[in-house]
Each structure stands twice: as structure tokens, then as C-alpha cells.
Motif scaffolding. Structure first.
Motif, PDB file in Angstrom:
ATOM      1  N   PRO A  46      45.242  39.897  35.163  1.00 37.18           N
ATOM      2  CA  PRO A  46      44.073  39.031  35.293  1.00 37.18           C
ATOM      3  C   PRO A  46      42.963  39.446  34.344  1.00 37.18           C
ATOM      4  CG  PRO A  46      44.159  40.591  37.104  1.00 37.18           C
ATOM      5  CD  PRO A  46      45.445  40.738  36.338  1.00 37.18           C
ATOM      6  N   ALA A  47      42.118  38.488  34.007  1.00 36.54           N
ATOM      7  CA  ALA A  47      40.965  38.799  33.175  1.00 36.54           C
ATOM      8  C   ALA A  47      40.076  39.806  33.892  1.00 36.54           C
ATOM      9  CB  ALA A  47      40.181  37.521  32.882  1.00 36.54           C
ATOM     10  N   THR A  48      39.391  40.632  33.117  1.00 41.33           N
ATOM     11  CA  THR A  48      38.496  41.625  33.702  1.00 41.33           C
ATOM     12  C   THR A  48      37.505  40.947  34.635  1.00 41.33           C
ATOM     13  OG1 THR A  48      38.676  42.988  31.727  1.00 41.33           O
ATOM     14  CG2 THR A  48      36.825  43.434  33.196  1.00 41.33           C
ATOM     15  N   GLY A  49      37.402  41.480  35.837  1.00 36.18           N
ATOM     16  CA  GLY A  49      36.498  40.884  36.809  1.00 36.18           C
ATOM     17  C   GLY A  49      37.083  39.722  37.576  1.00 36.18           C
ATOM     18  N   LEU A  66      47.821  41.245  45.567  1.00 36.17           N
ATOM     19  CA  LEU A  66      46.918  40.761  44.515  1.00 36.17           C
ATOM     20  C   LEU A  66      46.082  41.909  43.951  1.00 36.17           C
ATOM     21  CD1 LEU A  66      45.857  37.404  46.171  1.00 36.17           C
ATOM     22  CD2 LEU A  66      46.990  37.616  43.952  1.00 36.17           C
ATOM     23  N   ALA A  67      45.667  42.826  44.802  1.00 38.86           N
ATOM     24  CA  ALA A  67      44.925  43.990  44.321  1.00 38.86           C
ATOM     25  C   ALA A  67      45.794  44.842  43.398  1.00 38.86           C
ATOM     26  CB  ALA A  67      44.428  44.819  45.502  1.00 38.86           C
ATOM     27  N   ARG A  68      47.066  44.948  43.716  1.00 39.21           N
ATOM     28  CA  ARG A  68      47.982  45.695  42.833  1.00 39.21           C
ATOM     29  C   ARG A  68      48.091  45.050  41.466  1.00 39.21           C
ATOM     30  NH1 ARG A  68      52.813  46.076  47.288  1.00 39.21           N
ATOM     31  NH2 ARG A  68      51.981  47.807  48.554  1.00 39.21           N
ATOM     32  N   MET A  69      47.920  43.724  41.412  1.00 32.32           N
ATOM     33  CA  MET A  69      47.991  43.013  40.135  1.00 32.32           C
ATOM     34  C   MET A  69      46.722  43.175  39.308  1.00 32.32           C
ATOM     35  SD  MET A  69      49.820  39.433  41.274  1.00 32.32           S
ATOM     36  CE  MET A  69      49.769  38.815  39.584  1.00 32.32           C
ATOM     37  N   GLY A  70      45.659  43.711  39.917  1.00 36.10           N
ATOM     38  CA  GLY A  70      44.427  43.950  39.183  1.00 36.10           C
ATOM     39  C   GLY A  70      43.242  43.118  39.623  1.00 36.10           C
ATOM     40  N   TYR A  71      43.422  42.251  40.634  1.00 39.23           N
ATOM     41  CA  TYR A  71      42.314  41.431  41.120  1.00 39.23           C
ATOM     42  C   TYR A  71      41.408  42.232  42.058  1.00 39.23           C
ATOM     43  CZ  TYR A  71      44.585  37.229  39.328  1.00 39.23           C
ATOM     44  OH  TYR A  71      45.147  36.283  38.505  1.00 39.23           O
ATOM     45  N   ARG A 100      39.815  48.048  45.194  1.00 39.02           N
ATOM     46  CA  ARG A 100      39.753  46.639  44.774  1.00 39.02           C
ATOM     47  C   ARG A 100      39.933  45.657  45.917  1.00 39.02           C
ATOM     48  NH1 ARG A 100      42.655  48.375  40.012  1.00 39.02           N
ATOM     49  NH2 ARG A 100      44.644  47.702  40.899  1.00 39.02           N
ATOM     50  N   VAL A 101      40.251  46.131  47.109  1.00 38.37           N
ATOM     51  CA  VAL A 101      40.493  45.210  48.220  1.00 38.37           C
ATOM     52  C   VAL A 101      39.452  45.453  49.315  1.00 38.37           C
ATOM     53  CG1 VAL A 101      42.233  46.692  49.326  1.00 38.37           C
ATOM     54  CG2 VAL A 101      42.246  44.239  49.766  1.00 38.37           C
ATOM     55  N   HIS A 102      38.857  44.361  49.778  1.00 33.74           N
ATOM     56  CA  HIS A 102      37.755  44.437  50.722  1.00 33.74           C
ATOM     57  C   HIS A 102      38.046  43.475  51.877  1.00 33.74           C
ATOM     58  CE1 HIS A 102      35.830  46.072  47.089  1.00 33.74           C
ATOM     59  NE2 HIS A 102      36.272  44.974  46.492  1.00 33.74           N
ATOM     60  N   PHE A 103      38.092  43.992  53.083  1.00 30.11           N
ATOM     61  CA  PHE A 103      38.386  43.170  54.256  1.00 30.11           C
ATOM     62  C   PHE A 103      37.126  42.986  55.090  1.00 30.11           C
ATOM     63  CE2 PHE A 103      42.538  45.202  53.370  1.00 30.11           C
ATOM     64  CZ  PHE A 103      43.279  44.054  53.164  1.00 30.11           C
ATOM     65  N   GLN A 104      36.965  41.781  55.622  1.00 31.23           N
ATOM     66  CA  GLN A 104      35.817  41.517  56.480  1.00 31.23           C
ATOM     67  C   GLN A 104      36.181  40.533  57.575  1.00 31.23           C
ATOM     68  OE1 GLN A 104      33.215  39.728  53.296  1.00 31.23           O
ATOM     69  NE2 GLN A 104      32.977  38.105  54.830  1.00 31.23           N
ATOM     70  N   GLN A 105      35.551  40.715  58.723  1.00 33.69           N
ATOM     71  CA  GLN A 105      35.772  39.823  59.844  1.00 33.69           C
ATOM     72  C   GLN A 105      34.844  38.629  59.692  1.00 33.69           C
ATOM     73  OE1 GLN A 105      34.692  41.257  63.756  1.00 33.69           O
ATOM     74  NE2 GLN A 105      36.329  40.086  64.724  1.00 33.69           N
TER      75      GLN A 105
END
Length: 266
Positions: A46-49, A66-71, A100-105
Motif C-alpha cells: 500500500p501507499a505510505t499512510g 491488512l496490518a501485515r500488508m502494511g496498512y 499498525r492495528v487499532h481496535f475500538q469499541q
């Protein structure tokens, strides 16, 4: 608000059964097929950012992929129990992926306005079926994608109702299933909506997105019970992958995986 409360209270009753099925063959087939089909429409890097949103992320399987892919990934779910599963899974990843991965309720179908028009990739898998209105649900999902962003939705396939019943020799259920638009699912939830793939495509168009491809998910293994992943899993996965991309097989799979791109703001 009524739609939201209706869908969430219904799903809460099935969380324990959902968690019990994690990692079993039906879950594994679904997760692997969806990830493969989604990644085939994404750039290898993925593009940076680049940002991805997983609405109704559950245990976080696709968000972590998806985080493993760079997102940079935001995973949203209303169930704190499932988010605990997601956070535990993410904690086992290398630091670069964890960050890179953020979880929220939060309510997956009423995301904050700051999410509108923002994400390069938006996923909503096995959530829309719990809403009375397909159109309203799809509209909420599409609004979070940027113009040109990829949208991935996983819905229950209407034709799969009769197919599953027939494969289990439930002939009464099969006959009723030919004309049914709702069913009782394995979580014990009644009147879960099922949609024709073309109705999903039409809802996306109405929300400002255009379908680019659709796949079937889980034909041969959908009627199985609580089966552990076996030594023949890769062979099963290959057969399921072929069924999901070929006519007429994809049309009678249990689930429909639709990929679309947002083309306009409405």
C-alpha cells in the motif's frame, strides 16, 4: 437508532456460539477465502499512510491480515468480548504490525463523522445480514471510503438457504428455502436476512459505489458441523476457491463476497 439496537441486541445473544466456532474449519475456510479474494484487488504494497477500516471486525482476523500488508488499520466492533480476542491475537504479532492495528469499541454502522471519506480500504463482513435494511447498511459502509477506495462486504447469499438445507437432507427446509429471504443461523438467531448478489450490487450503486467483482464463499463445507481443520485443508481450500470464482457454483455458495470501488459522493 431502532435498526442499530435491533441488530446489536440480536447478535449479542450469539457471541458465545461465535467464539466457540473460531478456528474450526468453516471459520478457517471463510477467513482464508475472504483474505485471498480481497488481497487480489489490493496493491502488493500500500501507499505510505494507507488506511483500512474493518467495520464489525470481530476477532480481528482480517484487520490483522491488512496490518501485515502494511496498512494502518482501525477495527471497530460493539462486542468487548470479541475485541478482547482481537487484541490478544494482535499482541502475538511483531511490534511493527501491532503498532499498525487499532481496535475500538463502537457502533460499526454509525462510525464517527471523522471516518467519512477517509479510508483506502473498508471491510464489512457478516454484519449487514443482521440489519433490516441492506440499503441503509451499505450506505453507512460506503460513506467511510475515500473516492476510489476499495469496499469489501460479505453478505448471506439468498440461494444458499435452500442449498445448505438440502445438503443436510432437510427437505422441508430446502423446499421452504427456495423462496426464503431470511433464515435461522447457526448462532440460533432468527430472521437473519439473506440477499441476492445483484441486490447487493444495486445497493452499492445507490450509495455511490460500483461493483468490480463478486465471489462465493463456502460451498462444499458450509453444511458441516463443528469440524476441526484437517490434513486435507489446503485441498478443501483449493476446491472452495475454485467454486467461489466460477459460475454456476458461486451463485449457490453460502456467502457472497462483493468488492466495489467508491465512485461518487452522494
Amino acid at each position: 437508532m431502532a435498526d442499530k439496537d435491533h441488530s446489536h441486541s440480536r447478535f449479542d445473544a450469539g457471541v458465545l456460539r461465535w467464539r466457540a466456532g473460531l478456528g474450526l474449519v468453516r471459520d478457517a475456510v471463510r477467513q482464508e477465502l475472504v483474505a485471498h479474494q480481497l488481497s487480489s484487488h489490493l496493491p502488493s504494497a500500500p501507499a505510505t499512510g494507507g488506511w483500512a477500516l474493518d467495520l464489525g471486525c470481530g476477532q480481528g482476523t482480517q484487520a490483522i491480515k491488512l496490518a501485515r500488508m502494511g496498512y494502518e488499520v482501525v477495527g471497530v466492533d460493539l462486542s468487548e468480548e470479541l475485541l478482547d480476542e482481537a487484541r490478544a491475537a494482535a499482541s502475538a504479532e511483531p511490534a511493527a504490525i501491532r503498532e499498525r492495528v487499532h481496535f475500538q469499541q463502537a457502533d460499526a454502522l454509525e462510525p464517527p463523522r471523522s471516518y467519512h471519506d477517509r479510508f483506502d480500504v473498508v471491510c464489512c463482513h457478516r454484519v449487514l445480514m443482521y440489519l433490516p435494511s441492506l440499503t441503509k447498511g451499505v450506505d453507512a459502509v460506503v460513506r467511510t471510503a475515500r473516492l476510489g477506495g476499495l469496499i469489501s462486504v460479505l453478505t448471506r447469499n439468498q440461494a444458499g438457504i435452500a442449498m445448505r438445507a438440502g445438503m443436510t437432507r432437510d427437505w422441508e427446509g430446502a423446499l421452504a428455502g427456495f423462496d426464503a429471504s431470511a433464515y435461522t443461523n447457526r448462532l440460533g438467531l432468527e430472521q437473519v436476512r439473506a440477499d441476492d448478489p445483484e441486490h447487493v450490487a444495486a445497493a452499492l450503486v445507490a450509495a455511490g459505489a460500483t461493483r468490480v467483482e463478486w465471489y462465493g464463499v463456502r460451498l462444499f463445507s458450509d453444511h458441516w458441523g463443528d469440524v476441526e481443520v484437517g490434513a486435507d485443508f489446503m485441498d478443501l481450500l483449493d476446491a472452495e476457491r475454485q467454486a467461489g470464482r466460477r459460475d454456476p457454483f458461486r451463485g449457490v455458495c453460502a456467502l457472497t463476497h462483493t468488492l466495489a470501488r467508491r465512485t461518487q459522493r452522494l
